[in-house]
Design an enzyme around this catalytic site. Sequence first.
Site, PDB file in Angstrom:
ATOM      1  N   SER A 107       0.820  -1.205   0.000  1.00 40.72           N
ATOM      2  CA  SER A 107       0.000   0.000   0.000  1.00 40.72           C
ATOM      3  C   SER A 107       0.861   1.264   0.000  1.00 40.72           C
ATOM      4  O   SER A 107       1.950   1.291   0.577  1.00 40.72           O
ATOM      5  CB  SER A 107      -0.900   0.013   1.241  1.00 40.72           C
ATOM      6  OG  SER A 107      -1.543   1.258   1.408  1.00 40.72           O
ATOM      7  N   TYR A 130      -2.247   5.500  -4.390  1.00 37.16           N
ATOM      8  CA  TYR A 130      -3.262   6.531  -4.202  1.00 37.16           C
ATOM      9  C   TYR A 130      -2.771   7.772  -4.935  1.00 37.16           C
ATOM     10  O   TYR A 130      -1.639   8.211  -4.724  1.00 37.16           O
ATOM     11  CB  TYR A 130      -3.453   6.872  -2.727  1.00 37.16           C
ATOM     12  CG  TYR A 130      -4.187   5.834  -1.921  1.00 37.16           C
ATOM     13  CD1 TYR A 130      -5.446   5.396  -2.296  1.00 37.16           C
ATOM     14  CD2 TYR A 130      -3.618   5.300  -0.771  1.00 37.16           C
ATOM     15  CE1 TYR A 130      -6.120   4.451  -1.546  1.00 37.16           C
ATOM     16  CE2 TYR A 130      -4.289   4.356  -0.010  1.00 37.16           C
ATOM     17  CZ  TYR A 130      -5.540   3.931  -0.406  1.00 37.16           C
ATOM     18  OH  TYR A 130      -6.211   2.994   0.332  1.00 37.16           O
ATOM     19  N   THR A 156      -5.971   2.560  -6.901  1.00 36.03           N
ATOM     20  CA  THR A 156      -7.222   2.579  -6.146  1.00 36.03           C
ATOM     21  C   THR A 156      -8.036   3.807  -6.532  1.00 36.03           C
ATOM     22  O   THR A 156      -7.552   4.933  -6.444  1.00 36.03           O
ATOM     23  CB  THR A 156      -6.937   2.570  -4.636  1.00 36.03           C
ATOM     24  OG1 THR A 156      -6.299   1.332  -4.289  1.00 36.03           O
ATOM     25  CG2 THR A 156      -8.230   2.692  -3.839  1.00 36.03           C
ATOM     26  N   LYS A 252      -8.568  -0.735  -9.072  1.00 35.45           N
ATOM     27  CA  LYS A 252      -9.240  -1.301  -7.899  1.00 35.45           C
ATOM     28  C   LYS A 252     -10.339  -0.362  -7.405  1.00 35.45           C
ATOM     29  O   LYS A 252     -10.137   0.847  -7.339  1.00 35.45           O
ATOM     30  CB  LYS A 252      -8.222  -1.545  -6.776  1.00 35.45           C
ATOM     31  CG  LYS A 252      -8.809  -2.160  -5.515  1.00 35.45           C
ATOM     32  CD  LYS A 252      -7.711  -2.435  -4.502  1.00 35.45           C
ATOM     33  CE  LYS A 252      -8.259  -3.088  -3.241  1.00 35.45           C
ATOM     34  NZ  LYS A 252      -9.037  -2.150  -2.419  1.00 35.45           N
ATOM     35  N   HIS A 276     -13.860  -1.523  -1.115  1.00 35.06           N
ATOM     36  CA  HIS A 276     -12.858  -1.127  -0.124  1.00 35.06           C
ATOM     37  C   HIS A 276     -13.115  -1.803   1.223  1.00 35.06           C
ATOM     38  O   HIS A 276     -12.905  -1.213   2.290  1.00 35.06           O
ATOM     39  CB  HIS A 276     -12.819   0.395   0.043  1.00 35.06           C
ATOM     40  CG  HIS A 276     -11.440   0.939   0.292  1.00 35.06           C
ATOM     41  ND1 HIS A 276     -10.646   1.453  -0.698  1.00 35.06           N
ATOM     42  CD2 HIS A 276     -10.701   1.026   1.433  1.00 35.06           C
ATOM     43  CE1 HIS A 276      -9.491   1.856  -0.185  1.00 35.06           C
ATOM     44  NE2 HIS A 276      -9.498   1.591   1.111  1.00 35.06           N
TER      45      HIS A 276
END
Length: 400
Positions: A107, A130, A156, A252, A276
Amino acid sequence: MAPNLTIADLRDKHRRFTPKMFYDYADSGSYTEGTYRENETAFSAIKLRQRVARNIDQRNLSAKVLGETRALPLYLAPVGMTGMQHPDGEILAARAAEKFGVPFTLSTMSICSIEDVAAATTKPFWFQLYVMRDRGFAADLIERAKAAGCAALVLTLDLQILGQRHKDLRNGLSAPPKMTPKVIAQLMARPEWCLKMLGCKHRQFGNIVGHVKGVTDMGSLSDWTASQFDPTLDWSSVEWVKERWGGPLILKGIGDPDDAKIALGTGADAITVSNHGGRQLDGAPASIDMLPPIVDAVGGQMEIHMDGGIRSGQDILKAMALGADATSIGRAFIHGLGAAGEAGVTRALEILAKELDITMALCGETDINAVGHHNIWGRVPAVEPAATEPREDDLVAVGA
């Protein structure tokens, strides 16, 4: 010590090892947590079709994911603050995934950095991005992922604004934890975690601290992250990311057939059907319920992955039967990590693999790639499972 036979067993041990604020972060959803709970419970409405007297020897669980054969049709999903569930959590999870033969996804909001994980592993892992308001920082993250040899980028799309998660707000969640009386009490209740964390150098968001101008401590980090999730993210942003990345790209957070159709035009290699983990829009359908209409909308034109609520090998089989090309797990591996570090992640994968293997066999299948609609009874009362041609061993058995 009782054996870990299920993901629920690992969850119980995770809760006893990890301070409450971090356990709650992993095992909660937004607002009423309705979607979070339904992600799990919706699987129980899918009924499997048992077949008997079939040759179920020599079974195969491996499948291709983004063109590469993996031990399972599965990968470890990106989970923020994994390194607060267990010290060096991202490194330990990545090592376990590598040894087992499935991808690990790091992440953006990890504790161990891209470089930390790359230095501790020998095979390429995936990186989740992100897109922040600071596009220069986002571009830098992409370049760092490329330099680390990451094999795929997971973009994402469903975190343009942070869903309200009541448990995190009540706990005063932060990394590292702020030493308030409430937090101190939580830490004192978990001495083993504290001792291990004292021996670990990774305690802040490793991909951000030291990589963003002016972000050198927790105070400035809090201000920066609160202002950086980008509500202007749109489909043109996907094009911006794809152009800079240049490698396999997964989108995603797709939860609607119309968005899946738009995703087809972006040139991405795969989409992940995901809400999520119920941590964003509470009241959205369970991921498994949105999988079939999204599969129909995409029509086999790109890989479809499914994320959300998978707690058993049976859940993996059900997702594959409904059209997923691969699945991903977040909480299932996090529970293993929190329970026993790297060995716990390995145990979580072993549990899922064994459950998948036995379930597949009892459904009369020997290859996970052959699983389909014919292995389940429809949830719509009037719908029967699709008819299938008899297998050769069926014909032999009846003297055909």
